[in-house]
Every structure is written in structure tokens, then in C-alpha cells.
Design a protein around this motif. Structure first.
Motif, PDB file in Angstrom:
ATOM      1  N   LEU A 157      50.692  14.427  12.516  1.00 35.83           N
ATOM      2  CA  LEU A 157      49.767  14.030  13.540  1.00 35.83           C
ATOM      3  C   LEU A 157      50.287  13.904  14.813  1.00 35.83           C
ATOM      4  CD1 LEU A 157      46.492  13.468  13.620  1.00 35.83           C
ATOM      5  CD2 LEU A 157      46.969  11.229  13.270  1.00 35.83           C
ATOM      6  N   PHE A 158      49.729  14.463  15.854  1.00 33.36           N
ATOM      7  CA  PHE A 158      50.177  14.232  17.207  1.00 33.36           C
ATOM      8  C   PHE A 158      48.785  14.143  18.087  1.00 33.36           C
ATOM      9  CE2 PHE A 158      52.489  17.759  14.822  1.00 33.36           C
ATOM     10  CZ  PHE A 158      53.682  17.462  15.126  1.00 33.36           C
ATOM     11  N   LYS A 159      49.315  13.058  18.919  1.00 29.60           N
ATOM     12  CA  LYS A 159      48.146  12.833  19.965  1.00 29.60           C
ATOM     13  C   LYS A 159      48.002  13.876  20.985  1.00 29.60           C
ATOM     14  CE  LYS A 159      48.595   7.624  20.633  1.00 29.60           C
ATOM     15  NZ  LYS A 159      49.049   6.759  21.677  1.00 29.60           N
ATOM     16  N   ASN A 160      46.729  14.187  21.273  1.00 28.71           N
ATOM     17  CA  ASN A 160      46.555  15.347  22.310  1.00 28.71           C
ATOM     18  C   ASN A 160      47.246  15.446  23.485  1.00 28.71           C
ATOM     19  OD1 ASN A 160      45.524  17.859  22.539  1.00 28.71           O
ATOM     20  ND2 ASN A 160      43.215  17.165  23.193  1.00 28.71           N
ATOM     21  N   GLY A 161      47.814  16.101  24.042  1.00 29.87           N
ATOM     22  CA  GLY A 161      48.714  15.985  25.381  1.00 29.87           C
ATOM     23  C   GLY A 161      50.046  15.551  25.220  1.00 29.87           C
ATOM     24  N   ASP A 162      50.386  15.146  24.036  1.00 26.03           N
ATOM     25  CA  ASP A 162      51.882  14.993  23.624  1.00 26.03           C
ATOM     26  C   ASP A 162      52.553  16.276  23.187  1.00 26.03           C
ATOM     27  OD1 ASP A 162      51.756  12.344  24.215  1.00 26.03           O
ATOM     28  OD2 ASP A 162      51.953  11.696  22.223  1.00 26.03           O
ATOM     29  N   PRO A 163      53.642  16.313  23.223  1.00 22.12           N
ATOM     30  CA  PRO A 163      54.441  17.814  22.642  1.00 22.12           C
ATOM     31  C   PRO A 163      53.974  17.947  21.189  1.00 22.12           C
ATOM     32  CG  PRO A 163      55.990  16.419  24.209  1.00 22.12           C
ATOM     33  CD  PRO A 163      54.806  15.648  23.982  1.00 22.12           C
ATOM     34  N   VAL A 164      53.664  19.147  21.097  1.00 18.16           N
ATOM     35  CA  VAL A 164      53.386  19.642  19.643  1.00 18.16           C
ATOM     36  C   VAL A 164      54.294  20.818  19.312  1.00 18.16           C
ATOM     37  CG1 VAL A 164      51.618  20.536  18.158  1.00 18.16           C
ATOM     38  CG2 VAL A 164      51.019  18.816  20.013  1.00 18.16           C
ATOM     39  N   PRO A 165      55.254  20.499  18.515  1.00 17.60           N
ATOM     40  CA  PRO A 165      56.294  21.610  18.085  1.00 17.60           C
ATOM     41  C   PRO A 165      55.499  22.727  17.496  1.00 17.60           C
ATOM     42  CG  PRO A 165      56.716  19.692  16.767  1.00 17.60           C
ATOM     43  CD  PRO A 165      55.466  19.238  17.754  1.00 17.60           C
ATOM     44  N   ALA A 166      56.386  23.822  17.364  1.00 20.51           N
ATOM     45  CA  ALA A 166      55.704  24.898  16.472  1.00 20.51           C
ATOM     46  C   ALA A 166      55.724  24.510  14.950  1.00 20.51           C
ATOM     47  CB  ALA A 166      56.451  26.192  16.649  1.00 20.51           C
ATOM     48  N   PRO A 167      55.127  25.072  14.210  1.00 19.68           N
ATOM     49  CA  PRO A 167      55.243  24.601  12.708  1.00 19.68           C
ATOM     50  C   PRO A 167      56.503  25.061  12.036  1.00 19.68           C
ATOM     51  CG  PRO A 167      52.952  25.678  13.147  1.00 19.68           C
ATOM     52  CD  PRO A 167      53.670  25.838  14.291  1.00 19.68           C
ATOM     53  N   PRO A 168      57.208  24.271  11.351  1.00 22.36           N
ATOM     54  CA  PRO A 168      58.307  24.444  10.892  1.00 22.36           C
ATOM     55  C   PRO A 168      58.314  25.569   9.757  1.00 22.36           C
ATOM     56  CG  PRO A 168      57.817  22.382  10.034  1.00 22.36           C
ATOM     57  CD  PRO A 168      56.766  22.833  11.023  1.00 22.36           C
TER      58      PRO A 168
END
Length: 265
Positions: A157-168
Motif C-alpha cells: 500500500l502506497f500513499k498517493n503522491g509517494d514513489p510507487v515502484p514497478a511491480p516486482p
């Protein structure tokens, strides 16, 4: 909070102020690996399962895996979710957020898709870190004590606006193996749909419905107790981590009137 008493007494009690926390948008990853021991929904004794994940107004579904009770998806679902987020409640910011709902369905080309099972996963336990290993979670239906198979899954789960990595990548390390199966015969096969077993055969796979080996059909010495006396070999890729190891699936079929029927598994 629940309070009991007479109406005239309750009106004099102090009423706590319930504040609705502001909402925050997040990106949810659902890493869907495998399923096992799913219920059979089709007349052939198998299912065409897919996974649907829903939470906070977002939803996504995996591809359909045909003709299997032990599907392997290895697929990441990505969705935007809108959750109540209490920033002042340190350590329990998502305590009022709804759970992640995971449903498994059988795809039906004619009628409504059949629900095979579901579970709810507490989202307040999910972080932005990739779990070291996924976990097998029990599916159930209307009765929570009635187990309907399992799903191997994990979440991020990532906060919107934080860096979201590509799915591993989800596929585990594998090694090529040859599985030898000594098939001697079957015994005490019960009648199927009021008719005795005619000339059965056995089919094997290790999670891949396109990689199958099977015996010859036999009615010697009888349809209910056939002998095969055959060693079958199947080339398979086995994960090095036993958490991901597939099951060896066995199905017994009988042919009648030009059609095949699964009579046991």
C-alpha cells in the motif's frame, strides 16, 4: 461504544463527538500467486477461476485460468483506493479503513459467474514494503468455518503522491525435473450417475493443465478395478522454495456415449 438504560437517563449522559477522519488516496498492489483445492463449479469437475480484489472504491481482477482447481496466476493487480486516514492517530491511521475483499469466481460463458469463495484482509496491516514471502489464506463461503480452498497472496500500500515502484517479478526460481508416476491400477470404483464404470483412464498434471500425461483406458479385469501397469513421466519445473511447490493432480475419467466424464480426483 454502546450504552444501555432508560430513554430519560440516556438523554442526560454526555455524548462523545465522533469525528470522521479525512480521506486519503492510496495505490494498492495485490500480488496474486496461486490457488489450491478450489471447489469444482463445472460439470467436468473443474473450474475456470479468477481472482477479484476490491477495496475503497477500487477493484481489479486477474486473468481466467481454465480447467483447473490449482490455478497459477503470478499476477500483480494495481488499483487506486480511497480510505479514511487519521493522521493524528499514530500507528493506527487506517484503523477505520475497510478490509481488502478478495473473491474467487468461476468464469461462466453463459450464466452468471459462480463465486467459489472469499476472504477479507485487514488493510491496516499492509505497508509499502514488499513482504518477504506471500501467505496462504483460507477461502470460505457463507459459513466462515467452511474452508473452500486457499489463495497465495500478498499486498503493498502506497500513499498517493509517494514513489510507487514497478511491480516486482513474482515467479519463483525453478529447476527442471522429471516426475515419474507408477500407475498400477484402480480399485472399487463406484458407479457414476447410476451407471457402472466402463473403461476408465487416469490423467496427471502438476499445476499446468497444458502439460498432462495419462494412462491408456482399461477395463481389464473390469471397469471398476482396471489395471494399467504403466510408468508415466512428465517434465515439470519445480520451484526451489517449497512454499510455491505445485500439487500433483490426479483425475479419473470414463468415456460413455462418445463423451468423457470425470468420476474422481
Amino acid at each position: 461504544r454502546t450504552v444501555f438504560g432508560r430513554q430519560d437517563e440516556l438523554s442526560k449522559l454526555p455524548r462523545p463527538v465522533i469525528k470522521v477522519p479525512p480521506r486519503q488516496k492510496f495505490i494498492l498492489y495485490a500480488h496474486v500467486y496461486q490457488g489450491k483445492s478450489l471447489p469444482a463449479a463445472d460439470s467436468n469437475g473443474l473450474s475456470d477461476p479468477y481472482v477479484s480484489v476490491r477495496c475503497g472504491g477500487g477493484s481489479a481482477a486477474t486473468m481466467v485460468k481454465e480447467h483447473t482447481l490449482f490455478p497459477q496466476w503470478y499476477q500483480t493487480l494495481k488499483m487506486e483506493v480511497d480510505l479514511p486516514y487519521d493522521a493524528g492517530n499514530v500507528g493506527r491511521e487506517l484503523c477505520l479503513a475497510p478490509a481488502i475483499s478478495v473473491f474467487v469466481y468461476d468464469r461462466d460463458k453463459v450464466f452468471k459467474d459462480d463465486r467459489l469463495g472469499f476472504f477479507h484482509y485487514p488493510i491496516h496491516t499492509v505497508t509499502s514494503s514488499m513482504p518477504e514471502k506471500p501467505e496462504w489464506v483460507d477461502l470460505h463461503d457463507d459459513d466462515p468455518n467452511d474452508k473452500e480452498g486457499q489463495i497465495l497472496i500478498s499486498f503493498q500500500l502506497f500513499k498517493n503522491g509517494d514513489p510507487v515502484p514497478a511491480p516486482p517479478p513474482l515467479n519463483p526460481k525453478e529447476r527442471e525435473c522429471t516426475l515419474e508416476i507408477t500407475t498400477l491400477g484402480l480399485r472399487k470404483l463406484a458407479p457414476f450417475k447410476m451407471l457402472p464404470i466402463n473403461k476408465p483412464y487416469v490423467e496427471f498434471d502438476c499445476g499446468d493443465p497444458n502439460n498432462i500425461v495419462k494412462t491408456q483406458a482399461s477395463d481389464e479385469p473390469s471397469g471398476s478395478a482396471p489395471n494399467f501397469s504403466k510408468v508415466l513421466a512428465i517434465q515439470v519445473k519445480i520451484p526451489e522454495d517449497p512454499l510455491f511447490a505445485p500439487c500433483c493432480n490426479l483425475r479419473v475419467y470414463d468415456r460413455r456415449f462418445g463423451f468423457k466424464f470425470m468420476v474422481g480426483s
